[in-house]
Scaffold this motif. Structure first.
Motif, mmCIF file in Angstrom:
data_model
loop_
_atom_site.group_PDB
_atom_site.id
_atom_site.type_symbol
_atom_site.label_atom_id
_atom_site.label_comp_id
_atom_site.label_asym_id
_atom_site.label_seq_id
_atom_site.Cartn_x
_atom_site.Cartn_y
_atom_site.Cartn_z
ATOM 1 N N THR A 1 37.909 -18.214 -4.936
ATOM 2 C CA THR A 1 38.035 -17.840 -3.493
ATOM 3 C C THR A 1 38.287 -16.312 -3.111
ATOM 4 O O THR A 1 38.264 -15.931 -1.910
ATOM 5 N N ILE A 2 38.339 -15.480 -4.087
ATOM 6 C CA ILE A 2 38.618 -14.011 -3.883
ATOM 7 C C ILE A 2 37.701 -13.365 -3.085
ATOM 8 O O ILE A 2 38.070 -12.710 -2.116
ATOM 9 N N GLU A 3 36.346 -13.602 -3.141
ATOM 10 C CA GLU A 3 35.570 -12.841 -2.517
ATOM 11 C C GLU A 3 35.343 -13.230 -0.961
ATOM 12 O O GLU A 3 35.423 -12.462 0.226
ATOM 13 N N SER A 4 35.575 -14.541 -0.959
ATOM 14 C CA SER A 4 35.514 -14.955 0.649
ATOM 15 C C SER A 4 36.879 -14.678 1.530
ATOM 16 O O SER A 4 36.924 -14.145 2.796
ATOM 17 N N ALA A 5 38.084 -14.738 0.572
ATOM 18 C CA ALA A 5 39.139 -14.028 1.183
ATOM 19 C C ALA A 5 39.250 -12.719 1.634
ATOM 20 O O ALA A 5 39.349 -12.248 2.721
ATOM 21 N N ALA A 6 38.654 -11.741 0.753
ATOM 22 C CA ALA A 6 38.500 -10.347 1.091
ATOM 23 C C ALA A 6 37.620 -9.854 2.301
ATOM 24 O O ALA A 6 38.011 -9.398 3.126
ATOM 25 N N TRP A 7 36.593 -11.016 2.454
ATOM 26 C CA TRP A 7 35.418 -10.755 3.615
ATOM 27 C C TRP A 7 36.311 -11.176 4.826
ATOM 28 O O TRP A 7 36.442 -10.273 5.870
ATOM 29 N N GLU A 8 37.253 -12.452 4.817
ATOM 30 C CA GLU A 8 37.656 -12.841 5.865
ATOM 31 C C GLU A 8 38.885 -11.823 6.576
ATOM 32 O O GLU A 8 38.961 -11.959 7.713
ATOM 33 N N PHE A 9 39.335 -11.091 5.807
ATOM 34 C CA PHE A 9 40.542 -10.348 6.085
ATOM 35 C C PHE A 9 40.204 -8.816 5.815
ATOM 36 O O PHE A 9 41.140 -7.950 5.958
ATOM 37 N N ALA A 10 38.749 -8.341 6.101
ATOM 38 C CA ALA A 10 38.569 -6.998 5.656
ATOM 39 C C ALA A 10 38.999 -5.976 6.872
ATOM 40 O O ALA A 10 39.071 -5.002 6.609
ATOM 41 N N GLU A 11 39.212 -6.617 7.844
ATOM 42 C CA GLU A 11 39.457 -5.699 9.104
ATOM 43 C C GLU A 11 41.044 -5.816 9.357
ATOM 44 O O GLU A 11 41.684 -5.461 10.417
ATOM 45 N N ILE A 12 41.729 -5.979 8.174
ATOM 46 C CA ILE A 12 43.375 -6.003 8.432
ATOM 47 C C ILE A 12 43.914 -4.653 9.240
ATOM 48 O O ILE A 12 44.876 -4.554 9.665
ATOM 49 N N ASP A 13 43.267 -3.492 8.710
ATOM 50 C CA ASP A 13 43.659 -2.237 8.965
ATOM 51 C C ASP A 13 43.952 -2.151 10.712
ATOM 52 O O ASP A 13 44.774 -1.486 11.216
ATOM 53 N N LYS A 14 42.920 -2.793 11.206
ATOM 54 C CA LYS A 14 42.876 -2.772 12.838
ATOM 55 C C LYS A 14 44.251 -3.769 13.238
ATOM 56 O O LYS A 14 44.865 -3.147 14.299
ATOM 57 N N LEU A 15 44.530 -4.871 12.524
ATOM 58 C CA LEU A 15 45.652 -5.489 13.040
ATOM 59 C C LEU A 15 46.847 -4.471 12.577
ATOM 60 O O LEU A 15 47.873 -4.496 13.719
ATOM 61 N N MET A 16 47.103 -3.771 11.660
ATOM 62 C CA MET A 16 48.084 -3.055 11.205
ATOM 63 C C MET A 16 48.498 -1.960 12.477
ATOM 64 O O MET A 16 49.437 -1.495 13.035
ATOM 65 N N ASP A 17 47.186 -1.260 12.595
ATOM 66 C CA ASP A 17 47.141 -0.211 13.640
ATOM 67 C C ASP A 17 47.807 -0.490 14.942
ATOM 68 O O ASP A 17 48.485 -0.051 15.624
ATOM 69 N N ALA A 18 47.200 -1.893 15.420
ATOM 70 C CA ALA A 18 47.806 -2.149 16.766
ATOM 71 C C ALA A 18 49.211 -2.554 16.734
ATOM 72 O O ALA A 18 50.058 -2.305 17.552
ATOM 73 N N ALA A 19 49.695 -3.363 15.488
ATOM 74 C CA ALA A 19 51.197 -3.674 15.451
ATOM 75 C C ALA A 19 52.027 -2.350 15.490
ATOM 76 O O ALA A 19 53.178 -2.456 16.179
ATOM 77 N N GLU A 20 51.447 -1.285 14.652
ATOM 78 C CA GLU A 20 52.320 -0.198 14.710
ATOM 79 C C GLU A 20 52.277 0.413 16.053
ATOM 80 O O GLU A 20 53.457 1.070 16.503
ATOM 81 N N HIS A 21 51.316 0.420 16.701
ATOM 82 C CA HIS A 21 51.200 0.947 18.034
ATOM 83 C C HIS A 21 52.318 0.383 19.074
ATOM 84 O O HIS A 21 52.833 1.063 19.702
ATOM 85 N N PHE A 22 52.331 -0.839 18.927
ATOM 86 C CA PHE A 22 53.453 -1.549 19.894
ATOM 87 C C PHE A 22 54.898 -1.582 19.404
ATOM 88 O O PHE A 22 55.773 -1.601 20.095
ATOM 89 N N ALA A 23 54.755 -1.637 18.034
ATOM 90 C CA ALA A 23 56.280 -2.012 17.424
ATOM 91 C C ALA A 23 56.934 -0.862 16.501
ATOM 92 O O ALA A 23 58.195 -0.929 16.305
ATOM 93 N N GLY A 24 56.116 0.216 16.370
ATOM 94 C CA GLY A 24 56.825 1.390 15.531
ATOM 95 C C GLY A 24 56.194 1.362 14.085
ATOM 96 O O GLY A 24 55.293 0.352 13.711
ATOM 97 N N GLU A 25 56.844 1.966 13.383
ATOM 98 C CA GLU A 25 56.536 2.203 11.929
ATOM 99 C C GLU A 25 56.626 1.018 11.188
ATOM 100 O O GLU A 25 57.429 0.471 11.277
ATOM 101 N N TYR A 26 55.755 0.764 10.100
ATOM 102 C CA TYR A 26 55.706 -0.326 9.357
ATOM 103 C C TYR A 26 56.524 0.081 8.120
ATOM 104 O O TYR A 26 56.184 1.352 7.418
ATOM 105 N N VAL A 27 57.620 -0.544 7.749
ATOM 106 C CA VAL A 27 58.587 0.184 6.694
ATOM 107 C C VAL A 27 58.518 -0.516 5.273
ATOM 108 O O VAL A 27 59.233 -0.050 4.641
ATOM 109 N N TRP A 28 57.742 -1.519 5.185
ATOM 110 C CA TRP A 28 57.926 -2.318 3.921
ATOM 111 C C TRP A 28 56.954 -1.920 2.830
ATOM 112 O O TRP A 28 56.854 -2.485 1.547
ATOM 113 N N GLY A 29 56.201 -0.697 2.892
ATOM 114 C CA GLY A 29 55.368 -0.206 1.636
ATOM 115 C C GLY A 29 53.761 -0.753 1.601
ATOM 116 O O GLY A 29 52.995 -0.045 1.500
ATOM 117 N N VAL A 30 53.920 -2.080 1.280
ATOM 118 C CA VAL A 30 52.777 -2.775 1.219
ATOM 119 C C VAL A 30 52.519 -4.047 2.319
ATOM 120 O O VAL A 30 53.632 -4.399 2.633
#
Length: 374
Positions: free
Chosen positions: A282-311
């Protein structure tokens, strides 16, 4: 049936001798006492009722025996072996703790169905056995583990607890190969929310206590182990059958966020600080499904502040996983039903990302106020 006179004499003398010895033993042997002064034949319902009252009156958390206002665990170091044959984890945990009250006598921990083999104080590489008591289990809440620290002179101290989990641990789920997607290897994962961490390790199982943790986990060499922490080193082969995996969580977390998974897993990078983990099938289908995760991280940091967990990684669990997602730090657990093929369910990942701030970073003091997390 007849007996000779000599036989009667011998039997009578033997009975008298046994009776004489019994009477003298009763006179000379003191009554056995429990460590709290109770008779070993104490009233179990009364003892459990007292423990239930103790929980109810805990000023910090009515779901925990821990009293972090007296002594508090600040770091946990886990050294465990995963035993797929017996469905247990066994090894030890080293607790680094601090006295909050200078006159505190006991460190109180929560447990459920754990076998405690020994408790030791560690001081300058010297190991010393210390007294402990494991109380009768209270339904739903488990057993209080009371460790005597009255003889500790220093404010900060370390304790090692040797233990193993139970095959029916409510924190650990064990899957046969046929319950996984690829059906090649067994799989194990944990779910500690809300008060199940106490069946994974002895701990102060309340969200009012946060601690960092590190871990060395031994597992079959063909399996990958993951935790709610940063991977600090590549797995190391230690014999013909096993590898050891290394982890560190530098941000203090509540016990319910300690998580572990082990199975036939591979990874693929999907973002600046993100990988997706899944079975090879399932790795290939999972990688495609979540490929835009950086957009979600950027939006979260915009509203909530720095992400502190490293990964921020995502683990896609086997089809038998019964939850939508779980916001374990550094490693969200996700159901494979999110792999819709059109990215229409990625909002679930957005929800779990948001817990990196609400819940994981800012946490309700106890589960009476769990609504604050969600």
């Amino acid at each position: 049936m007849t007996f000779s006179f000599l036989t009667i004499i011998i039997v009578s003398a033997t009975v008298f001798y046994i009776y004489f010895i019994h009477i003298n033993q009763q006179k000379s042997t003191p009554k056995t006492k429990m460590s709290n002064g109770e008779s070993p034949f104490f009233n179990l319902p009364t003892a459990i009722a007292k423990l239930q009252e103790e929980l109810k009156n805990n000023p910090l958390d009515p779901n925990s025996f821990a009293r972090a206002d007296q002594a508090k665990v600040e770091h946990l170091d886990l050294n465990l072996t995963i035993d797929f044959d017996n469905h247990i984890l066994h090894g030890n945990v080293v607790l680094s703790a601090r006295k909050i009250s200078p006159n505190v006598q006991y460190l109180l921990l929560d447990t459920v169905d754990l076998t405690i083999f020994g408790v030791y104080q560690l001081n300058d590489n010297i190991q010393q056995t210390i007294p402990f008591k494991l109380y009768p289990p209270v339904p739903e809440f488990g057993s209080k583990l009371e460790i005597d620290i009255s003889g500790f002179d220093l404010e900060k101290f370390q304790i090692r607890i040797d233990y193993r989990t139970n095959s029916t641990s409510r924190a650990l789920m064990w899957m046969k190969p046929e319950q996984t997607h690829d059906k090649r290897h067994p799989f194990m994962y944990s779910q500690c929310q809300a008060i199940n961490a106490r069946s994974l390790l002895p701990c102060q199982d309340t969200p009012s206590v946060k601690a960092t943790y590190s871990a060395e986990i031994q597992a079959p060499k063909e399996l990958q182990v993951l935790m709610s922490a940063m991977i600090t080193n590549d797995p190391k082969l230690i014999d013909d059958d096993r590898r050891v995996h290394y982890f560190n969580q530098k941000v203090p977390i509540a016990s319910y966020l300690i998580a572990i998974a082990a199975g036939d897993l591979v990874s693929k990078k999907i973002g600046r600080i993100s990988h997706v983990w899944a079975e090879p099938g399932t790795i290939e289908s999972a990688a495609w499904e979540f490929a835009e995760i950086d957009k979600l991280m950027d939006a979260a940091e915009h509203f909530a502040g720095e992400y502190v967990w490293g990964v921020y990684d995502v683990l896609v669990l086997p089809p038998s996983f019964p939850y939508g997602g779980m916001e374990n730090p550094c490693l969200t657990f996700a159901t494979p039903t999110l792999l819709s093929g059109d990215r229409s369910l990625v909002y679930v990942i957005a929800h779990e990302i948001s817990h990196s701030w609400t819940g994981n970073l800012v946490t309700n003091a106890n589960f009476e106020h769990f609504w604050l997390n969600e």
